[in-house]
Design a protein around this motif. Structure first.
Motif, PDB file in Angstrom:
ATOM      1  N   GLU A   1      11.434  46.360 -10.620  1.00 37.82           N
ATOM      2  CA  GLU A   1      12.015  47.350 -11.428  1.00 37.82           C
ATOM      3  C   GLU A   1      11.788  48.489 -10.674  1.00 37.82           C
ATOM      4  O   GLU A   1      10.673  49.054 -10.148  1.00 37.82           O
ATOM      5  N   ALA A   2      12.679  49.685 -10.983  1.00 40.54           N
ATOM      6  CA  ALA A   2      12.245  50.981 -10.574  1.00 40.54           C
ATOM      7  C   ALA A   2      11.165  51.677 -10.914  1.00 40.54           C
ATOM      8  O   ALA A   2      10.401  52.159 -10.061  1.00 40.54           O
ATOM      9  N   ILE A   3      10.610  51.447 -12.065  1.00 39.78           N
ATOM     10  CA  ILE A   3       9.419  52.042 -12.313  1.00 39.78           C
ATOM     11  C   ILE A   3       8.137  51.320 -11.776  1.00 39.78           C
ATOM     12  O   ILE A   3       7.067  52.252 -11.698  1.00 39.78           O
ATOM     13  N   TYR A   4       8.163  50.269 -11.153  1.00 40.25           N
ATOM     14  CA  TYR A   4       7.089  49.640 -10.464  1.00 40.25           C
ATOM     15  C   TYR A   4       7.141  49.911  -8.885  1.00 40.25           C
ATOM     16  O   TYR A   4       6.296  49.656  -8.089  1.00 40.25           O
ATOM     17  N   LYS A   5       8.258  50.494  -8.361  1.00 33.58           N
ATOM     18  CA  LYS A   5       8.364  50.741  -6.960  1.00 33.58           C
ATOM     19  C   LYS A   5       7.145  51.324  -6.396  1.00 33.58           C
ATOM     20  O   LYS A   5       7.007  51.007  -5.169  1.00 33.58           O
TER      21      LYS A   5
ATOM     22  N   TRP B   1      -0.504  40.744  -4.725  1.00 34.02           N
ATOM     23  CA  TRP B   1      -1.135  42.350  -4.695  1.00 34.02           C
ATOM     24  C   TRP B   1       0.155  43.184  -4.427  1.00 34.02           C
ATOM     25  O   TRP B   1       1.063  42.753  -3.588  1.00 34.02           O
ATOM     26  N   GLU B   2       0.050  44.401  -5.122  1.00 34.80           N
ATOM     27  CA  GLU B   2       1.125  45.383  -4.767  1.00 34.80           C
ATOM     28  C   GLU B   2       1.217  45.668  -3.128  1.00 34.80           C
ATOM     29  O   GLU B   2       0.161  45.545  -2.533  1.00 34.80           O
TER      30      GLU B   2
ATOM     31  N   ILE C   1       9.343  47.945  -0.116  1.00 31.38           N
ATOM     32  CA  ILE C   1       8.913  47.349  -1.352  1.00 31.38           C
ATOM     33  C   ILE C   1       8.415  45.979  -1.139  1.00 31.38           C
ATOM     34  O   ILE C   1       9.229  45.098  -0.609  1.00 31.38           O
ATOM     35  N   ALA C   2       7.250  45.562  -1.179  1.00 32.40           N
ATOM     36  CA  ALA C   2       6.861  44.348  -0.969  1.00 32.40           C
ATOM     37  C   ALA C   2       5.327  44.237  -1.716  1.00 32.40           C
ATOM     38  O   ALA C   2       4.833  45.126  -2.112  1.00 32.40           O
TER      39      ALA C   2
END
Length: 130
Positions: free
Chosen positions: A49-53, A84-85, A63-64
């Protein structure tokens, strides 16, 4: 593509892609005393979702998710830490793998070979820069 399929592709790349493993394979198979294997991280593209990008954005802007893979001397995977982000640095992912209850264990006096994204320390040997 599901996360499971992406993880399977990652494991296949690490196991067979010469660019990622050629130097490590030579060292691992050379019979160095105490060398348990090698480890490295990789990014797997995901949709969030856009808030987590911002959390999942890598240094290159993709984005990975950041995934740690550890192989033994026979190039068999013995540990994988996904999830992990993408913004997380390799050293932080490795630190998490070490402190987990069922995480990566390195016996005293042994070590894993790492690339330049990791620092030298007890149990981990990265290349000399210079």
């Amino acid at each position: 593509m599901s996360s499971i399929e992406k993880l399977a592709m990652f494991l296949n790349i690490l196991a067979h892609h010469e660019k990622n493993r050629s130097v490590k394979v030579d060292y691992i198979r050379s019979g160095w005393s105490g060398c348990l294997g090698a480890l490295d991280g990789t990014y797997i593209s995901i949709r969030v979702e856009a808030i987590y990008k911002p959390r999942y954005r890598t240094r290159k802007g993709d984005i990975a998710t950041n995934v740690l893979g550890v192989c033994d001397r026979n190039l068999n995977f013995i540990y994988v830490l996904p999830g992990w982000e993408g913004s997380a640095v390799d050293g932080r992912v490795l630190q998490d793998a070490i402190v987990r209850r069922n995480g990566l264990k390195v016996p005293q006096g042994d070590y894993y070979l790492c690339d330049g994204g990791y620092t030298n320390g007890n149990g981990f040997l990265s290349p000399y820069r210079g």
